[in-house]
Design a protein around this motif. Structure first.
Motif, PDB file in Angstrom:
ATOM      1  N   GLN A 372      -6.382  34.490  -6.577  1.00 16.47           N
ATOM      2  CA  GLN A 372      -5.984  35.900  -6.667  1.00 16.47           C
ATOM      3  C   GLN A 372      -4.599  35.941  -7.299  1.00 16.47           C
ATOM      4  O   GLN A 372      -3.584  35.832  -6.625  1.00 16.47           O
ATOM      5  CB  GLN A 372      -5.972  36.552  -5.284  1.00 16.47           C
ATOM      6  CG  GLN A 372      -5.761  38.051  -5.322  1.00 16.47           C
ATOM      7  CD  GLN A 372      -5.686  38.676  -3.949  1.00 16.47           C
ATOM      8  OE1 GLN A 372      -4.602  38.834  -3.381  1.00 16.47           O
ATOM      9  NE2 GLN A 372      -6.835  39.039  -3.394  1.00 16.47           N
ATOM     10  N   LYS A 375      -2.079  41.084  -6.620  1.00 15.69           N
ATOM     11  CA  LYS A 375      -2.630  42.293  -6.024  1.00 15.69           C
ATOM     12  C   LYS A 375      -1.503  43.315  -5.962  1.00 15.69           C
ATOM     13  O   LYS A 375      -0.562  43.157  -5.195  1.00 15.69           O
ATOM     14  CB  LYS A 375      -3.189  42.025  -4.629  1.00 15.69           C
ATOM     15  CG  LYS A 375      -3.574  43.295  -3.865  1.00 15.69           C
ATOM     16  CD  LYS A 375      -3.880  43.005  -2.407  1.00 15.69           C
ATOM     17  CE  LYS A 375      -4.113  44.282  -1.621  1.00 15.69           C
ATOM     18  NZ  LYS A 375      -4.338  44.031  -0.183  1.00 15.69           N
ATOM     19  N   ASN A 395      -4.970  50.304  -5.160  1.00 18.45           N
ATOM     20  CA  ASN A 395      -4.896  48.848  -5.288  1.00 18.45           C
ATOM     21  C   ASN A 395      -5.394  48.422  -6.666  1.00 18.45           C
ATOM     22  O   ASN A 395      -6.292  49.055  -7.238  1.00 18.45           O
ATOM     23  CB  ASN A 395      -5.745  48.153  -4.221  1.00 18.45           C
ATOM     24  CG  ASN A 395      -5.354  48.536  -2.810  1.00 18.45           C
ATOM     25  OD1 ASN A 395      -4.306  48.167  -2.320  1.00 18.45           O
ATOM     26  ND2 ASN A 395      -6.217  49.301  -2.162  1.00 18.45           N
ATOM     27  N   TYR A 397      -6.479  44.585  -8.290  1.00 16.24           N
ATOM     28  CA  TYR A 397      -6.614  43.145  -8.082  1.00 16.24           C
ATOM     29  C   TYR A 397      -6.928  42.464  -9.414  1.00 16.24           C
ATOM     30  O   TYR A 397      -7.671  43.004 -10.233  1.00 16.24           O
ATOM     31  CB  TYR A 397      -7.757  42.820  -7.118  1.00 16.24           C
ATOM     32  CG  TYR A 397      -7.657  43.403  -5.734  1.00 16.24           C
ATOM     33  CD1 TYR A 397      -7.278  42.623  -4.658  1.00 16.24           C
ATOM     34  CD2 TYR A 397      -8.002  44.732  -5.498  1.00 16.24           C
ATOM     35  CE1 TYR A 397      -7.220  43.149  -3.381  1.00 16.24           C
ATOM     36  CE2 TYR A 397      -7.942  45.272  -4.224  1.00 16.24           C
ATOM     37  CZ  TYR A 397      -7.551  44.474  -3.168  1.00 16.24           C
ATOM     38  OH  TYR A 397      -7.501  44.994  -1.912  1.00 16.24           O
ATOM     39  N   GLU A 399      -8.458  38.678 -10.056  1.00 18.66           N
ATOM     40  CA  GLU A 399      -8.923  37.467  -9.381  1.00 18.66           C
ATOM     41  C   GLU A 399      -9.707  36.582 -10.342  1.00 18.66           C
ATOM     42  O   GLU A 399     -10.588  37.067 -11.062  1.00 18.66           O
ATOM     43  CB  GLU A 399      -9.790  37.831  -8.175  1.00 18.66           C
ATOM     44  CG  GLU A 399      -9.063  38.637  -7.114  1.00 18.66           C
ATOM     45  CD  GLU A 399      -9.996  39.161  -6.042  1.00 18.66           C
ATOM     46  OE1 GLU A 399      -9.943  38.671  -4.900  1.00 18.66           O
ATOM     47  OE2 GLU A 399     -10.791  40.070  -6.356  1.00 18.66           O
ATOM     48  N   LYS A 402     -13.722  34.546  -8.510  1.00 12.83           N
ATOM     49  CA  LYS A 402     -14.060  35.330  -7.319  1.00 12.83           C
ATOM     50  C   LYS A 402     -15.494  35.032  -6.919  1.00 12.83           C
ATOM     51  O   LYS A 402     -16.405  35.006  -7.756  1.00 12.83           O
ATOM     52  CB  LYS A 402     -13.896  36.819  -7.588  1.00 12.83           C
ATOM     53  CG  LYS A 402     -14.219  37.704  -6.376  1.00 12.83           C
ATOM     54  CD  LYS A 402     -13.996  39.160  -6.701  1.00 12.83           C
ATOM     55  CE  LYS A 402     -14.382  40.056  -5.519  1.00 12.83           C
ATOM     56  NZ  LYS A 402     -13.532  39.793  -4.336  1.00 12.83           N
ATOM     57  N   THR A 432     -11.532  41.977 -12.178  1.00 11.37           N
ATOM     58  CA  THR A 432     -10.409  42.884 -11.899  1.00 11.37           C
ATOM     59  C   THR A 432     -10.976  44.092 -11.167  1.00 11.37           C
ATOM     60  O   THR A 432     -12.023  44.627 -11.538  1.00 11.37           O
ATOM     61  CB  THR A 432      -9.686  43.318 -13.177  1.00 11.37           C
ATOM     62  OG1 THR A 432     -10.629  43.922 -14.065  1.00 11.37           O
ATOM     63  CG2 THR A 432      -9.026  42.138 -13.847  1.00 11.37           C
TER      64      THR A 432
END
Length: 575
Positions: A372, A375, A395, A397, A399, A402, A432
């Motif tokens: 990750q 974030k 939020n 993210y 990653e 994943k 994402t």
């Protein structure tokens, strides 16, 4: 005598009048002469007013004595005055709290739910206790070709001690979970194939750990935990995690630091295509220093995370640096608080975590960590009143690698009970994610609470067609109500939006077109419970799950039980 006194007064008055007339004719100017002399009081100059003055006149008239008489007339009356009593405040009866309880309930689908919690104080500083829970059902979902019963049992025991400078606790336990791969895709297979399948799959887990907390020491806390996880398909996984938190003094300031070591290693007898076994293992070491700045209404935490990864199977080493920054600012006291930050981590995935999230996974998983990278989050929270609080957050993210749980393909040459498309595997992709979440909590008083939560997701994939089995919207409502001293109730509702999955039939002589992406319908699951307290120790309860009796699929080809009713009793006690 009175006549003589009157003649004396007249004579004095006449003399004063004559002197005043003669002075009016005086030509000498008036002069003021000030005579200053110290005052020397004596005891005889002081006098005291008597509290009860006495008249000295001898000609007092005696006061005539007056007598009063009341002419009473008897009246018939039934009134009887009550004796006076001082007012007192009614004291509420002290609530007796018990350290232990046992609960048992039975319901439809031949369900059994049992719990026992024990806690005993050996001394003022020592406690010992344990926990046992069991939930099972014999199944009975309509139109299935395979058994759908399940059973989960958890057992835990712990011991703790609190000393002057530190406290510590050790615990250990055992988990046993049995599920069935009952989600046979009936568009590919029928009763003939179902008769050859034993869908039972059993997980077992053993763990042991401990933690310690120090008072006024450089090392604040520490913990260790070991878990052995396996199943009846000869799969096995070991994981050991050790953590420590301590302060590093720098020029009179404290740098809060966390250090951890995380080892995981496991194996599966074969992969899903029966091409060979699967082995995985890695060690991660992380160090996260952080410094807090506080000024008026602003609080800022500045930090970073340093992580070293050693892949023991591939003999590969990597080093990661993640931001660890967050801040909050009180715009209007507790009413409006703005917050935000950017963080990152190396997330250690495990077979235990996958099986806990989805118990229908196959024993053929590739297990690898998720990077990750960051974030980012930004939000507002606060209180609308003393009983209403809120939280709104966005939020973002990013990653790499994943983990996504996806339905396994159905194999025409299946040799294992989970190869008929009735299990799930794991795939990895760079994802994402953007999400917006909101939360509202209403705590009117001790007798009524109400809450709402919701979140919207948007995913962007690099390789996979969809974010498999991840919902686009989630929401929940919960309520607890104390109706009276004896009656209590509660309700909850969970909403899960649309999810995507895909499944093909492979390894067959017949040509097959690739299956399109399958959309799993959203669902709304409503649950409620009510209870009655017979006395301080014994109470009875009732629960209803899936009140709307929806036959939705939580995962592809895996429908859930319809309306479920359960009733039972709870008994509290002390040793």
């Amino acid at each position: 005598m009175k006549i003589k006194f009157l003649i004396f007064i007249i004579t004095i008055s006449s003399s004063v009048s004559i002197v005043a007339q003669e002075r009016a004719k005086d030509t000498i100017d008036d002069q003021v002469v000030n005579v200053v002399t110290p005052y020397k009081p004596t005891i005889s100059d002081a006098f005291k007013i008597k509290d009860t003055p006495k008249l000295q006149d001898s000609n007092l008239v005696k006061k005539k004595e007056v007598k009063y008489n009341i002419f009473s007339i008897p009246v018939a009356s039934t009134f009887t005055p009550a004796k006076g009593k001082a007012a007192t405040v009614d004291k509420a009866k002290a609530v007796k709290l018990y350290d232990n309880y046992a609960s048992l309930g039975v319901g439809t689908y031949t369900s059994i739910l049992g719990e026992v919690y024990l806690n005993h104080e050996l001394s003022n500083s020592e406690n010992v206790g344990g926990y046992f829970s069991h939930h099972s059902s014999q199944g009975g979902i309509e139109d299935l070709l395979l058994d759908d019963d399940f059973s989960t049992t958890h057992l835990n025991a712990h011991y703790s001690q609190k000393l002057r400078d530190f406290s510590w606790k050790v615990d250990g336990g055992f988990d046993l979970m049995t599920y069935n791969w009952y989600g046979l895709p009936q568009n590919f297979f029928g009763q003939t194939e179902a008769d050859m399948i034993d869908p039972s799959h059993t997980f077992n887990s053993f763990y042991l750990g401990g933690k310690i907390n120090f008072e006024d020491a450089i090392i604040n806390d520490g913990s260790v935990r070991f878990r052995r996880f396996g199943d009846n398909q000869d799969s096995g996984e070991n994981r050991f995690v050790a953590k420590a938190g301590f302060d590093i003094p720098v020029q009179g300031e404290a740098i809060k630091t966390k250090l951890y070591v995380d080892y995981i290693g496991g194996s599966f007898d074969t992969d899903y295509e029966n091409l060979g076994d699967i082995n995985y293992g890695n060690v991660t070491v992380g160090l996260s220093p952080s410094y807090q700045l506080t000024q008026d209404d602003l609080t800022v935490n500045l930090g970073l995370s340093l992580v070293y990864l050693n892949d023991t199977e591939l003999s590969d080493n990597k080093f990661f640096i993640y931001p660890n920054i967050d801040a909050s600012y009180r715009l209007v006291d507790e009413i409006l608080i703005a917050y935000g930050g950017i963080t990152g981590q190396l997330q250690q995935n495990s077979c235990y975590d996958f099986a806990t999230e989805n118990p229908f996974v196959s024993p053929t998983l590739y297990v690898a960590p998720t990077d990750q990278r960051y974030k980012g989050f930004l939000g507002l929270k606060g209180k609308l009143s003393n009983s209403v609080s809120y939280n709104v957050k966005g939020n973002y993210y990013a990653e790499e690698n994943k983990a996504l749980l996806k339905a396994n393909d159905a194999r025409g040459d299946a040799t294992a009970d989970y190869q008929y498309g009735n299990s799930f595997g794991v795939v990895y992709d760079d994802v994402t994610t953007f999400s917006v979440a909101g939360e509202l909590n209403i705590d009117v008083n001790r007798n009524f609470t109400l809450g709402f939560k919701g979140e919207y997701f948007n995913y962007d994939m690099d390789n996979e067609a969809e974010a498999w089995n991840l919902p686009n919207v989630t929401g929940s409502i919960f309520m607890d109500l104390q109706i009276s001293e004896q009656w209590y109730a509660g309700a909850s509702a969970i909403y899960v939006g649309e999810r995507k999955d895909q499944q093909d039939l492979v390894a067959t002589l017949l040509p097959q077109d690739p299956s399109p992406v399958i959309s799993l319908d959203s669902y709304f699951d409503v649950n409620a419970h009510i209870g009655y307290k017979i006395n301080d120790q014994l109470s009875v309860f009732g629960k209803v799950n899936n009140i709307l009796n929806q036959d939705y699929e939580r995962y592809l080809n895996f429908p859930v039980q319809g309306i479920q009713i359960l009733a039972g009793a709870t008994y509290q006690f002390d040793f």
